[in-house]
Design a protein around this motif. Structure first.
Motif, mmCIF file in Angstrom:
data_model
loop_
_atom_site.group_PDB
_atom_site.id
_atom_site.type_symbol
_atom_site.label_atom_id
_atom_site.label_comp_id
_atom_site.label_asym_id
_atom_site.label_seq_id
_atom_site.Cartn_x
_atom_site.Cartn_y
_atom_site.Cartn_z
ATOM 1 N N GLU A 44 -5.781 -2.263 7.190
ATOM 2 C CA GLU A 44 -4.677 -2.644 6.788
ATOM 3 C C GLU A 44 -4.624 -3.674 5.740
ATOM 4 O O GLU A 44 -5.500 -4.456 5.678
ATOM 5 C CB GLU A 44 -3.690 -3.459 8.040
ATOM 6 N N LEU A 45 -3.714 -3.287 4.760
ATOM 7 C CA LEU A 45 -3.484 -4.160 3.571
ATOM 8 C C LEU A 45 -4.836 -4.301 2.758
ATOM 9 O O LEU A 45 -5.053 -5.574 2.267
ATOM 10 C CB LEU A 45 -3.006 -5.567 3.759
ATOM 11 N N CYS A 96 2.153 -0.679 3.742
ATOM 12 C CA CYS A 96 1.966 0.787 3.578
ATOM 13 C C CYS A 96 0.494 1.180 4.063
ATOM 14 O O CYS A 96 -0.543 0.612 3.829
ATOM 15 C CB CYS A 96 2.186 1.167 2.272
ATOM 16 N N ALA A 97 0.616 2.305 4.318
ATOM 17 C CA ALA A 97 -0.832 2.988 4.559
ATOM 18 C C ALA A 97 -0.553 4.561 3.740
ATOM 19 O O ALA A 97 0.183 5.093 4.004
ATOM 20 C CB ALA A 97 -1.247 3.572 5.752
ATOM 21 N N GLY A 98 -1.469 4.518 2.588
ATOM 22 C CA GLY A 98 -1.158 5.718 1.506
ATOM 23 C C GLY A 98 -2.561 6.648 1.876
ATOM 24 O O GLY A 98 -3.278 6.416 2.354
ATOM 25 N N VAL A 99 -2.180 7.906 1.642
ATOM 26 C CA VAL A 99 -3.133 8.891 1.676
ATOM 27 C C VAL A 99 -3.328 9.561 0.348
ATOM 28 O O VAL A 99 -2.260 10.377 -0.198
ATOM 29 C CB VAL A 99 -2.700 10.151 2.486
ATOM 30 N N LEU A 100 -4.534 9.396 -0.453
ATOM 31 C CA LEU A 100 -4.627 9.579 -1.753
ATOM 32 C C LEU A 100 -5.746 10.627 -1.773
ATOM 33 O O LEU A 100 -6.788 10.597 -1.181
ATOM 34 C CB LEU A 100 -5.399 8.372 -2.508
ATOM 35 N N VAL A 142 -2.984 14.737 10.986
ATOM 36 C CA VAL A 142 -3.250 13.242 11.389
ATOM 37 C C VAL A 142 -1.897 12.500 11.145
ATOM 38 O O VAL A 142 -1.229 12.519 10.208
ATOM 39 C CB VAL A 142 -4.121 12.768 10.243
ATOM 40 N N GLY A 143 -1.625 11.570 12.286
ATOM 41 C CA GLY A 143 -0.639 10.634 12.510
ATOM 42 C C GLY A 143 -1.147 9.446 11.932
ATOM 43 O O GLY A 143 -2.134 8.888 12.415
ATOM 44 N N LEU A 144 -0.601 8.599 11.084
ATOM 45 C CA LEU A 144 -0.722 7.330 10.579
ATOM 46 C C LEU A 144 0.063 6.230 11.498
ATOM 47 O O LEU A 144 1.158 6.314 11.777
ATOM 48 C CB LEU A 144 -0.766 7.104 9.323
ATOM 49 N N SER A 145 -0.743 5.046 11.739
ATOM 50 C CA SER A 145 -0.101 3.965 12.164
ATOM 51 C C SER A 145 -0.724 2.759 11.758
ATOM 52 O O SER A 145 -2.016 2.899 11.429
ATOM 53 C CB SER A 145 0.154 4.052 13.752
ATOM 54 N N ILE A 146 0.053 1.616 11.763
ATOM 55 C CA ILE A 146 -0.536 0.434 11.280
ATOM 56 C C ILE A 146 -0.682 -0.704 12.181
ATOM 57 O O ILE A 146 0.341 -1.075 12.693
ATOM 58 C CB ILE A 146 -0.091 -0.122 9.984
#
Length: 549
Positions: A44-45, A96-100, A142-146
């Motif tokens: 995270e962050l 945020c969680a970004g996918v690059l 893939v599901g994202l969570s923080i």
């Protein structure tokens, strides 16, 4: 079909967005080239470091984050990078969680559950997201969570409804002793609820008083742990995800994502976890604030010796100095033993005779009778601290306080005396825990004389302060303090649970309440409980609350 994932346990410097982005680039390329990973997941962050606090309010934050993201997109290809950062969207700030991937920010998730308790204050800065994000990575959804999202049912359920086959949870979850087994039990529960595997990536390092111990892990869809990264060790840790064709209960074709069993790093003992948290907390504070080293006031108290040894373990002997303050009560046997301990640790020790300073003060402001008896020890403590701080300044190092939580709770350590310093390693450690930690460190290599670690009885000054003859040891005292400070029980509940008289419990709690003004002036220290003195426990100095209420 398999997908290799790299979990990045990283230690970032809060606010150094450029350096942090370079670390992301370096780790991603290493995971791709050396680890043959297809995906790398950061905590995270990550770009900002955690916790950023009011740095999130800086006007230049938005541009700095965009510049960092552009650099990562430009320099990293052929590996999916999933990482956390703060980002402004239409004037609102999101966690945020970004996918690059290959120069494109292909998806972005906004944290849904914002914690606002104890050391967390997400609601001060962020807006909450309200949607799941599922991204297809080489055929695996893939599901994202923080972080806090995983503590609630809804975000995982939404990800499942959106088609997730596995959940990646990005974390910056600070260490405290009460949380040791909670995370694993929580992920077991969540995995069973949604029938999905969960990958939990945690931050590693320390920031001011907070410690993050790493320990990233993975559970399968049955909630069984199949991978455990080491605690207190930064690095890249790899796991293969396997996609198997299966038939659902409704007769439909589907893919089951199965994390392949990997390394299970051994669990640590309570004392080992605690000791390593203190070492990491001190090391990162010194390193991140660019101190040359530390100075410890060495004496025969266990808290002094433990602080001294932790400093050497954290920084190395060449960055630790010791000062032995000599007065008329210092015996030659004790001073010889302390010098021997210092020599064993290969640390230079300087002996300072403070008696001339005591005598000079007596000439300037004579203390007589009862006033001398009550104020003399405090004067000595303050002269020792003045000497310590002056030496630290001249050496260009940071002075450490030896104060512990039991003494700070009761207010029996001297303000501008024993509780002073630039950092307090044992600020959140009860005296009874100091005995066990000393025994633990001696089990690795004996440094403290064993007979010094055996006596758990209360010091005479604490007995006199309490005026309670029925309390004989720190274990009993710390039980009362823990119930009041840690569990917030009231007078009657504590008396009933400990079988200590109401009068005696009342005396202890009254001292705790009356000493808040001292604690507010104490140095920062390593947090290892969820009720540390500081941001966890915010008790007003001026108040009219009665102990029986």
């Amino acid at each position: 079909m398999t997908l290799k994932v790299a979990m990045a346990q990283v230690d970032m410097l809060v606010g150094d967005i450029h350096k942090n982005s370079q670390t992301v680039i370096t780790k991603a390329l290493k995971a791709r080239d050396e680890g043959q990973a297809r995906v790398i997941v950061f905590p995270e962050l990550t770009l900002m470091g955690y916790p950023p606090e009011d740095l999130l309010l800086k006007p230049s934050l938005e541009q700095a984050i965009e510049t960092a993201l552009d650099a990562i997109l430009d320099q990293v290809h052929d590996i999916y990078v999933i990482l956390g950062y703060p980002r402004h969207v239409d004037g609102a700030l999101f966690n945020c969680a970004g996918v690059l991937f290959n120069g494109v920010l292909i998806a972005e998730y906004n944290k849904q559950k914002l914690p606002n308790y104890r050391v967390f204050d997400d609601k001060r800065y962020f807006e909450a997201g309200n949607q799941a994000l599922v991204v297809d990575i080489d055929g695996i959804r893939v599901g994202l969570s923080i972080s806090e999202d995983i503590w609630h049912q809804e975000p995982c359920a939404l990800a499942k409804e959106a088609g997730a086959q596995i959940i990646f949870n990005l974390n910056a979850s600070p260490f405290h002793m009460e949380k040791v087994n909670v995370r694993e039990a929580l992920l077991h529960k969540r995995a069973l609820e949604v029938n999905l595997p969960i990958l939990y990536v945690n931050y590693m390092g320390a920031q001011d008083e907070l410690v993050y111990e790493g320990g990233s892990f993975v559970v399968d869809h049955r909630g069984v742990k199949v991978f455990q990264a080491p605690w207190y060790k930064a690095g890249l840790y790899y796991l293969d995800l396997s996609a198997h064709s299966t038939i659902t209960l409704r007769g439909e074709n589907a893919y089951l994502i199965e994390p392949l069993a990997g390394t299970l790093s051994p669990n640590l003992s309570t004392e080992s976890r605690l000791y390593q948290a203190l070492v990491l907390g001190l090391r990162d504070y010194v390193e991140k604030n660019q101190f040359k080293g530390v100075l410890v006031a060495l004496n025969t108290s266990l808290e002094s010796l433990l602080t001294f040894i932790i400093a050497v373990d954290a920084l190395g002997a060449n960055r630790v100095k010791a000062a032995l303050m000599l007065d008329e009560q210092t015996s030659k046997a004790d001073s010889d033993t302390l010098v021997a301990i210092s020599n064993k640790l290969k640390v230079m020790i300087e002996q300072v005779d403070i008696e001339p300073m005591m005598l000079a003060y007596q000439v300037m402001a004579p203390l007589e009778g009862k006033k001398k008896q009550s104020s003399g020890p405090k004067l000595k403590a303050r002269i020792k601290t003045l000497t310590l701080m002056t030496m630290a300044s001249s050496l260009g190092v940071m002075a450490l306080s030896n104060a512990n939580k039991s003494e700070m709770a009761l207010g029996c350590t001297t303000l501008y005396g024993g509780m002073s310093g630039s950092f307090s390693v044992l600020k959140d450690i009860f005296k009874s825990q100091i005995f066990s930690l000393c025994q633990y460190r001696n089990s690795i290599k004996q440094i403290i004389p064993p007979d010094w670690v055996q006596d758990n009885s209360l010091d005479n000054d604490i007995i006199q302060l309490l005026g309670v003859q029925s309390l004989h040891d720190y274990q009993t005292l710390d039980q009362v303090l823990s119930l009041y400070i840690g569990q917030n029980l009231n007078l009657e509940e504590i008396a009933a649970q400990t079988q200590i008289s109401r009068k005696n419990v009342c005396r202890i709690l009254a001292l705790v309440n009356a000493s808040e003004f001292k604690r507010r002036q104490s140095p920062l220290g390593v947090r290892v409980t969820q009720a540390s003195f500081g941001r966890d426990r915010r008790y007003p100095i001026s108040n009219g609350w009665q102990l029986g209420e």
